[in-house]
Enzyme design. Sequence first.
Site, PDB file in Angstrom:
ATOM      1  N   GLN A  69      -4.343   0.929  11.199  1.00 29.03           N
ATOM      2  CA  GLN A  69      -3.299   1.941  11.102  1.00 29.03           C
ATOM      3  C   GLN A  69      -3.050   2.538  12.494  1.00 29.03           C
ATOM      4  OE1 GLN A  69      -1.304   2.636   8.672  1.00 29.03           O
ATOM      5  NE2 GLN A  69      -2.244   1.579   6.929  1.00 29.03           N
ATOM      6  N   ASP A  94      -3.496  -6.561  -2.817  1.00 26.89           N
ATOM      7  CA  ASP A  94      -3.540  -5.376  -1.973  1.00 26.89           C
ATOM      8  C   ASP A  94      -4.420  -4.314  -2.638  1.00 26.89           C
ATOM      9  OD1 ASP A  94      -1.944  -4.348  -3.976  1.00 26.89           O
ATOM     10  OD2 ASP A  94      -0.133  -4.284  -2.767  1.00 26.89           O
ATOM     11  N   SER A  95      -4.778  -3.305  -1.873  1.00 26.25           N
ATOM     12  CA  SER A  95      -5.791  -2.351  -2.329  1.00 26.25           C
ATOM     13  C   SER A  95      -5.271  -1.298  -3.289  1.00 26.25           C
ATOM     14  CB  SER A  95      -6.403  -1.647  -1.121  1.00 26.25           C
ATOM     15  OG  SER A  95      -5.438  -0.776  -0.519  1.00 26.25           O
ATOM     16  N   GLY A  96      -3.945  -1.114  -3.329  1.00 28.50           N
ATOM     17  CA  GLY A  96      -3.343  -0.042  -4.109  1.00 28.50           C
ATOM     18  C   GLY A  96      -2.968   1.169  -3.288  1.00 28.50           C
ATOM     19  N   GLY A  97      -3.442   1.225  -2.037  1.00 24.46           N
ATOM     20  CA  GLY A  97      -3.177   2.402  -1.209  1.00 24.46           C
ATOM     21  C   GLY A  97      -1.707   2.632  -0.933  1.00 24.46           C
ATOM     22  N   PHE A  98      -0.957   1.562  -0.645  1.00 17.64           N
ATOM     23  CA  PHE A  98       0.462   1.715  -0.331  1.00 17.64           C
ATOM     24  C   PHE A  98       1.228   2.252  -1.531  1.00 17.64           C
ATOM     25  CE2 PHE A  98       4.831   0.143  -0.254  1.00 17.64           C
ATOM     26  CZ  PHE A  98       5.258   0.599   0.977  1.00 17.64           C
ATOM     27  N   ASP A 153       3.742 -10.939   3.691  1.00 17.13           N
ATOM     28  CA  ASP A 153       4.211 -10.813   2.305  1.00 17.13           C
ATOM     29  C   ASP A 153       5.392  -9.876   2.282  1.00 17.13           C
ATOM     30  OD1 ASP A 153       3.587  -8.017   0.679  1.00 17.13           O
ATOM     31  OD2 ASP A 153       2.291  -8.269   2.429  1.00 17.13           O
ATOM     32  N   GLY A 175       0.997   0.021   7.948  1.00 19.91           N
ATOM     33  CA  GLY A 175       1.895   1.031   8.489  1.00 19.91           C
ATOM     34  C   GLY A 175       3.179   0.476   9.061  1.00 19.91           C
TER      35      GLY A 175
END
Length: 378
Positions: A190, A92-96, A267, A217
């Site tokens: 989103q 994952d990108s790290g944004g969450f 996931d 989201g």
Amino acid sequence: MATFPFEIKAREGAARTGVLKTARGDIRTPAFMPVGTAGTVKALYMDQVKQAGADIILGNTYHLMLRPGAERVKRLGGLHAFSGWSGPMLTDSGGFQVWSLSQLRKMDKDGVTFRSHIDGSEHRLTPARSIEIQADLLGADISMQLDECTDFPCSHEEALRSLELSLDWGGKSLGAFGQREGQTLFGIIQGSNFEDLRERSAKGVVSQGFGGIALGGLAVGEGHDQMCRTIDMTVPHLPDDKPRYVMGVGKPIDLVESVARGIDMFDCVLPTRAGRHGQAWTWDGPINLKNAQFAEDTSPIDAAVDCPASQDYSRAYLHHLIKAGEYLAPMILSWHNTAFFQALMAEIRLAISENRFEALRAHLSHRWAATKSRPKQD
């Protein structure tokens, strides 16, 4: 941009089963990805994860960039070699995690500055830096664009601002990703729970030309029914020939209902997190092995799951281990839960291929609903 071949083998209604072909191996879809947050699926050896039936696991940009550091992972051979997982890996990108864990988060049009939840150190994450970490340093087979997550619920105005920023970051992520052999990049939709915004975001992400499409989201407190409605309002705007991924989902009923709506990948931390808290997921629903009713229950966790953890240890033994505070309890339960989730996905794939998915869906929904009505025992 490079994409992985995605072949749909069978359909039943909107549900579909197929194969996503990567350089490190095939991913059978619908697929559930165990979460390897810090380079490990908690409490499991990688060979246990593979033997449980997983084709792909998920790694975490935010956690690995903070500890041990993405550059260090690169020096040690990349995340596959570092962790001992040879199959496909998505990061994952790290944004969450920036949204959910970090301190003093400051967002701007170019990225986000935040302080680590570990030691308070300051870090900067941009679309280009996220791609560098995922694709170059960790060596992910599938990387995710950097996006902004919003609270739930949020206003229409805030959801619109966020999705426009995420679309801009998606374009910048694509630019940083460029052309790569053996790797691909997924975009993220989103728009919170607003139908017009989900359509707007979906069309924007699709037009950018990613190798796969994710629904972001969700699993942020909206509940099962709202999750299903959001998928319903989004899937009609997605291409048929690319994999669809719902991020962070979820419980077995969430997986079944999402597959029924045309989703291919999932996931969630649930299998191992539940295992650490004494909960086993079974074909009859979840059971809490901390409860006294299992103190003399000699039956296995779930004999119908083809896994040593599921078949070789009694519920009484697990109850004892939990009460004694033994490390073995979360290890066995995490192993079983991981195997159960993979068994569920395998049965879903088989049911679609045999044109009996709707029968399976109805059977499991009835079976799991019945367990909810049973009185709880302490």
